[in-house]
Motif scaffolding. Structure first.
Motif, PDB file in Angstrom:
ATOM      1  N   GLU A   1       0.824  -1.205   0.000  1.00 26.68           N
ATOM      2  CA  GLU A   1       0.000   0.000   0.000  1.00 26.68           C
ATOM      3  C   GLU A   1       0.860   1.258   0.000  1.00 26.68           C
ATOM      4  OE1 GLU A   1      -0.535  -2.636   1.832  1.00 26.68           O
ATOM      5  OE2 GLU A   1      -2.620  -3.248   1.556  1.00 26.68           O
TER       6      GLU A   1
ATOM      7  N   GLY B   1      -9.754  -2.223  -0.063  1.00 26.62           N
ATOM      8  CA  GLY B   1      -8.378  -2.662  -0.238  1.00 26.62           C
ATOM      9  C   GLY B   1      -8.200  -4.064   0.317  1.00 26.62           C
ATOM     10  N   ASP B   2      -6.954  -4.383   0.670  1.00 27.52           N
ATOM     11  CA  ASP B   2      -6.667  -5.669   1.298  1.00 27.52           C
ATOM     12  C   ASP B   2      -6.848  -5.506   2.797  1.00 27.52           C
ATOM     13  OD1 ASP B   2      -5.670  -8.023   2.317  1.00 27.52           O
ATOM     14  OD2 ASP B   2      -3.926  -8.088   1.000  1.00 27.52           O
TER      15      ASP B   2
ATOM     16  N   ASP C   1     -13.344  -7.976   0.772  1.00 21.98           N
ATOM     17  CA  ASP C   1     -12.212  -7.082   0.526  1.00 21.98           C
ATOM     18  C   ASP C   1     -11.523  -7.464  -0.778  1.00 21.98           C
ATOM     19  OD1 ASP C   1     -10.839  -9.418   1.252  1.00 21.98           O
ATOM     20  OD2 ASP C   1      -9.256  -8.316   2.286  1.00 21.98           O
ATOM     21  N   ARG C   2     -10.409  -6.756  -1.062  1.00 28.47           N
ATOM     22  CA  ARG C   2      -9.638  -7.006  -2.286  1.00 28.47           C
ATOM     23  C   ARG C   2      -8.325  -7.676  -1.930  1.00 28.47           C
ATOM     24  NH1 ARG C   2     -10.508  -7.115  -7.521  1.00 28.47           N
ATOM     25  NH2 ARG C   2      -8.905  -5.633  -8.144  1.00 28.47           N
TER      26      ARG C   2
ATOM     27  N   GLU D   1      -9.397   1.751  -9.267  1.00 25.19           N
ATOM     28  CA  GLU D   1      -8.649   1.292  -8.094  1.00 25.19           C
ATOM     29  C   GLU D   1      -7.339   2.061  -7.993  1.00 25.19           C
ATOM     30  OE1 GLU D   1      -7.685  -3.078  -6.053  1.00 25.19           O
ATOM     31  OE2 GLU D   1      -8.150  -2.916  -8.190  1.00 25.19           O
TER      32      GLU D   1
ATOM     33  N   TRP E   1      -4.896   2.372  -2.307  1.00 23.64           N
ATOM     34  CA  TRP E   1      -5.607   1.999  -1.084  1.00 23.64           C
ATOM     35  C   TRP E   1      -6.822   1.118  -1.343  1.00 23.64           C
ATOM     36  CZ3 TRP E   1      -2.821   2.510   2.980  1.00 23.64           C
ATOM     37  CH2 TRP E   1      -1.812   3.471   2.983  1.00 23.64           C
ATOM     38  N   GLY E   2      -7.191   0.944  -2.619  1.00 20.34           N
ATOM     39  CA  GLY E   2      -8.313   0.065  -2.894  1.00 20.34           C
ATOM     40  C   GLY E   2      -9.229   0.623  -3.955  1.00 20.34           C
TER      41      GLY E   2
ATOM     42  N   THR F   1     -12.308   4.568   1.156  1.00 18.43           N
ATOM     43  CA  THR F   1     -10.863   4.796   0.983  1.00 18.43           C
ATOM     44  C   THR F   1     -10.520   5.983   0.091  1.00 18.43           C
ATOM     45  OG1 THR F   1     -10.818   3.260  -0.894  1.00 18.43           O
ATOM     46  CG2 THR F   1     -10.317   2.336   1.276  1.00 18.43           C
TER      47      THR F   1
END
Length: 652
Positions: free
Chosen positions: A132, A377-378, A397-398, A423, A426-427, A458
């Motif tokens: 990130e 995001g993750d 989430d991703r 994207e 941050w996502g 985000t």
């Protein structure tokens, strides 16, 4: 003898490096002075003390940085001095160290731009979540230019050392055993002295927070934060007898509709409502990234960047005087889910032993709600998946392949590429995460399942990029654009939700996680904790503007009151609609703990210090006043009891 050691010989390159580091560190400090010209204290004594304190910590930092080189120079036999091995090792590690430090100096500038502090525990976190952070840097700054600049400056420094014959003297002159012993002992004594007697907190000598921050050295501050990421309350803060602390807090939390279930070190109580509970309303909860109150026209902003949220303020339960508990997303998550004051050190979201806690989700689960956490995001970032998964939420989430612990009994769902239109580091953009939530809500409705859907946005985060042609501010140009895009995305969410059959029976709760900035010249920048909050789509006669001073921890207790729910509570928050609600807010950094009641502000600091102020809302300044013992004991009690309950696993 000592003069020869310092100015020539085998240690010449080391001395040049030390002098270079000290000079650049002071130049960086002067840059921060110029940057914050209107905020720092420019009294000549304060300026000199800032520079001299900074020099002291710079010396400490360069002592630790140079220690491996000192050991190498001392241990290498004289017969190998100037050999190919010696030249390769010295050239390589000198170049590598300078590259890292030049990059660090650049990083300090960008970190200061974002947080207005030297490196702290946030920088430590960023070291862990490299994907990130590197992506954010790449998307926020011209990375090729940055790397090129770092390499160019490194080359220039090495060339200067070379032209000044530092390398030549280092490779051609040998050191006697006595010289080696003096250098080694000097370095070791200095390093041990800093370890044993000096803490990074000692740089915080000034009432002006900027002078204190500028007094620090970024490298030294980083490793200090790395060592002190978690703090036990009773070791670092002023405390009182535990029984007295709980007695004070129980008195503050009591109300006619609550009953304590046990005595002693516990705040567990049964909350009952005099009116019958409403049918199970769905709840969509939106935690908005960095939504400062100051962005809204409702609070005086004239940029028109939150038109939809400003309109919601007129037709919702709107909190006009609510304050965030902290300065990071994980603090906001902790506050709204656990309804607890910010304990010192890391947020509970990031601590071990944070699963199976009594959260607001426990109340929804007890009423058979389907509970989900949505993050674009993750969710590995900031330990979010572990915390939410460990406390009963299903995860959307991703993720990039990381998995939840086998001990966490929850479902993790990946957001597919086909569901993503935009994207960044941050996502996915806010529109995409809202659309994912709408899709899941449709399925929940079809299955006749009441739902509690928690969405973390985000888009209002550097690099401030979002889909093109959505708003009139170009993507990536400013935070104002990111705020306006988030406002647009929330408007689109409501537009789409209104067409859903479940909308009429769904309450939307919106609040910021924290402000966009929390930096100021005083110990705590009170105005930069002020955030908006909304409860939307209740019966129209519930709509009102709440002017009472309150905290993030009061949001869900207020919602449960509006829905007339009976429930069990381990919360420090209360419904602000309760007639016995005493106005106050609780806020802090990872080291400062604050109780504010109207204009009075008590700040607890580590090293068992405290300070009492009057806050002037007009100019956002703090004026010191004599300590009020009753106020101090109450402040201690909020934080001491919260820390005690979590540490002793009594929030399970």
């Amino acid at each position: 003898m000592f003069k020869r050691i310092q100015l020539s010989g085998r240690f010449t390159l080391l001395l040049y490096f030390i002098f270079w580091f000290l000079i650049v560190s002071q130049l960086l400090r002067i840059c921060f002075f110029i940057w914050q010209y209107s905020e720092v204290s420019l009294n000549i004594i304060n300026v000199l003390r800032t520079l001299l304190t900074g020099l002291f910590f710079d010396i400490g930092a360069v002592t630790f940085i140079s220690l491996p080189a000192v050991l190498y120079y001392v241990v290498l036999p004289n017969k190998l001095v100037g050999s190919w091995l010696d030249k390769i090792l010295i050239w390589f590690f000198t170049s590598l160290t300078i590259v890292i430090l030049v990059f660090t100096f650049f990083a300090e500038l960008t970190f200061w731009e974002e947080f207005k502090t030297r490196f702290n525990f946030i920088a430590v976190d960023y070291l862990i979540y490299t994907h990130e952070v590197i992506s954010n840097i790449d998307q926020s700054y011209p990375l090729p230019l940055l790397i090129g600049g770092v390499l160019l400056i490194t080359f220039a420094v090495l060339f200067l050392f070379y032209k000044r014959l530092a390398f030549t003297r280092t490779f051609t002159q040998k050191a006697s055993l006595k010289q080696r012993a003096i250098v080694l002992l000097t370095a070791l004594i200095m390093a041990l002295g800093y370890i044993a007697f000096i803490t990074n907190n000692q740089a915080e000598w000034s009432a002006n927070r900027y002078n204190s921050e500028i007094s620090k050295n970024g490298v030294y501050a980083f490793f200090a934060a790395f060592r002190n990421n978690q703090m036990k309350y009773d070791e670092f803060y002023t405390s009182i007898k535990n029984d007295d602390a709980f007695a004070i807090i129980k008195n503050k939390l009591k109300s006619p509709n609550s009953k304590y279930t046990s005595d002693g070190s516990c705040i567990h109580r049964t909350i009952t409502d005099s009116l019958p509970s409403q049918e199970k309303k769905n709840v969509v909860f939106i935690l908005v990234e960095s939504l400062s109150g100051s962005f809204m026209k409702e609070f005086g902003n004239q940029e028109n960047i939150t038109p939809f949220l400003d309109s919601l303020a007129q037709k919702s339960v709107f909190f006009e005087n609510l304050y965030a508990t902290g300065t990071r997303t994980v603090r906001g998550m902790e506050a709204v889910t656990l309804c607890i004051p910010p304990t010192p050190g890391q947020s509970i979201v990031k601590r071990p032993e944070n699963a199976n806690l009594y959260t607001v989700n426990s109340i929804f689960k007890a009423k058979n709600y389907d509970c989900n956490f949505f993050y674009g995001g993750d969710g590995y970032f900031d330990n979010m998946n572990s915390y939410f998964g460990g406390n009963g939420f299903n995860i959307y989430d991703r993720g990039r392949g990381s998995v939840l612990s086998d001990k966490i009994k929850t479902t993790r769902n990946n957001i597919d590429d086909s569901e993503v239109t935009f994207e960044n580091a941050w996502g996915i953009c806010d529109e995409d995460i809202f659309n994912k939530m709408l899709t899941v809500a449709d399925k929940q409705y079809k299955n006749k399942q009441p739902f509690f859907n928690f969405v973390m946005t985000t888009s209002n985060h550097r690099p401030y990029t979002y889909p093109d042609e959505k708003i009139d501010i170009p993507s990536g140009s400013s935070r104002q654009g990111a705020v306006k895009y988030t406002d647009f995305a929330i408007r689109e969410l409501f537009k789409k939700a209104k067409s859903k059959p479940w909308f009429k029976n769904t309450v939307f709760v919106i609040i910021a996680d924290h402000c966009a900035s929390s930096a100021g010249k005083d110990e705590i920048d009170v105005a930069n904790y002020h955030i908006p909050a909304f409860i939307v789509n209740l019966p129209e006669n519930s709509n009102q503007k709440i002017a009472k001073q309150c905290s993030q921890i009061d949001l869900f207790p207020t919602l449960f009151s509006l829905m007339h729910w009976n429930y069990q509570s381990d919360f420090f928050g209360k419904s602000v609609l309760n007639r016995q609600f005493e106005e106050r807010s609780l806020m802090g950094t990872y080291r400062k703990l604050v109780l504010m009641k109207k204009e009075k502000v008590m700040i607890l600091s580590d090293q068992k210090k405290q300070a009492f102020y009057i806050w002037n809302k007009k100019d956002n300044s703090l004026k010191a006043i004599p300590i009020d013992k009753t106020f101090l004991d109450e402040t201690i009690s909020w934080y001491q009891t919260a820390d005690y309950l979590f540490t002793n696993k009594l929030l399970k």
